[in-house]
Design a protein around this motif. Structure first.
Motif, PDB file in Angstrom:
ATOM      1  N   SER A   7       2.304   5.199  18.213  1.00  0.00           N
ATOM      2  CA  SER A   7       3.093   4.062  17.882  1.00  0.00           C
ATOM      3  C   SER A   7       2.872   2.675  18.642  1.00  0.00           C
ATOM      4  O   SER A   7       3.037   2.831  20.436  1.00  0.00           O
ATOM      5  CB  SER A   7       4.609   4.412  17.746  1.00  0.00           C
ATOM      6  N   CYS A  14       8.011  -5.032  13.459  1.00  0.00           N
ATOM      7  CA  CYS A  14       7.385  -3.809  12.451  1.00  0.00           C
ATOM      8  C   CYS A  14       6.689  -2.857  13.824  1.00  0.00           C
ATOM      9  O   CYS A  14       6.019  -2.849  15.026  1.00  0.00           O
ATOM     10  CB  CYS A  14       5.845  -4.869  12.026  1.00  0.00           C
ATOM     11  N   ALA A  30       0.343   5.224   8.598  1.00  0.00           N
ATOM     12  CA  ALA A  30       1.588   4.319   8.151  1.00  0.00           C
ATOM     13  C   ALA A  30       1.902   3.132   8.738  1.00  0.00           C
ATOM     14  O   ALA A  30       2.338   3.162  10.115  1.00  0.00           O
ATOM     15  CB  ALA A  30       3.022   5.300   7.586  1.00  0.00           C
ATOM     16  N   TYR A  31       2.761   2.234   8.098  1.00  0.00           N
ATOM     17  CA  TYR A  31       2.928   1.087   8.368  1.00  0.00           C
ATOM     18  C   TYR A  31       4.160   0.349   8.174  1.00  0.00           C
ATOM     19  O   TYR A  31       4.744   0.783   6.612  1.00  0.00           O
ATOM     20  CB  TYR A  31       2.260  -0.951   7.743  1.00  0.00           C
ATOM     21  N   LEU A  32       5.263   0.108   9.039  1.00  0.00           N
ATOM     22  CA  LEU A  32       6.856   0.674   8.240  1.00  0.00           C
ATOM     23  C   LEU A  32       7.171  -1.295   8.709  1.00  0.00           C
ATOM     24  O   LEU A  32       6.692  -1.836  10.189  1.00  0.00           O
ATOM     25  CB  LEU A  32       7.357   0.636   9.605  1.00  0.00           C
ATOM     26  N   THR A  44       7.854   1.664   3.755  1.00  0.00           N
ATOM     27  CA  THR A  44       6.235   2.262   4.586  1.00  0.00           C
ATOM     28  C   THR A  44       5.478   2.426   3.619  1.00  0.00           C
ATOM     29  O   THR A  44       5.176   2.956   2.327  1.00  0.00           O
ATOM     30  CB  THR A  44       7.365   3.857   5.330  1.00  0.00           C
ATOM     31  N   SER A  45       4.070   1.990   4.140  1.00  0.00           N
ATOM     32  CA  SER A  45       2.770   1.897   3.555  1.00  0.00           C
ATOM     33  C   SER A  45       1.548   2.790   4.585  1.00  0.00           C
ATOM     34  O   SER A  45       1.689   2.785   5.453  1.00  0.00           O
ATOM     35  CB  SER A  45       3.174   0.395   3.380  1.00  0.00           C
ATOM     36  N   TRP A  68       0.244  -2.391   0.193  1.00  0.00           N
ATOM     37  CA  TRP A  68       1.612  -2.364   0.070  1.00  0.00           C
ATOM     38  C   TRP A  68       2.230  -1.765  -0.947  1.00  0.00           C
ATOM     39  O   TRP A  68       1.509  -2.074  -2.035  1.00  0.00           O
ATOM     40  CB  TRP A  68       2.122  -3.357   0.311  1.00  0.00           C
TER      41      TRP A  68
END
Length: 114
Positions: A7, A14, A30-32, A44-45, A68
């Motif tokens: 992480s 972000c 994932a990107y939060l 979350t993408s 996204w």
């Protein structure tokens, strides 16, 4: 050793979570969005990318894309950067990004990339 697995948190809050890295150094995760991104439309993408082999270079370059998941718009961001290790063994990512939003027409294309 600069492995992207795990992480990572940006200056804006972000978070990038790399959940898998395969034997070819491809990453997925994932990107939060963080609080500085504003609005609750960001979900979350998924992210996908690749990192240089750390057996070949100690401070590898990398890239990843985020498609996204938005309620109202289509956007994709590409991040490209390098992982650095300081004398204390602390890993830091430095990256540039390019955001592309869907344009309604070719005439609107000029304002779709940031």
């Amino acid at each position: 050793q600069c492995l992207l697995s795990g992480s990572w948190r940006s200056d804006t809050g972000c978070r990038m979570v790399v959940s898998a890295m395969d034997k070819d150094n491809r990453i997925s995760g994932a990107y939060l969005p963080g609080p500085a991104t504003g609005g609750s439309e960001l979900l979350t993408s998924p992210l996908e990318g690749s990192q240089q082999d750390t057996r070949l270079v100690p401070q590898p370059t990398f890239y990843f894309t985020v498609n996204w998941r938005l309620r109202e718009a289509a956007r994709t961001t590409v991040f490209v950067g390098q992982c650095y290790v300081d004398t204390n063994g602390e890993e830091t990512l430095h990256a540039l990004w390019l955001l592309r939003e869907a344009a309604d027409s070719p005439a609107e294309d000029w304002k779709a990339t940031r």
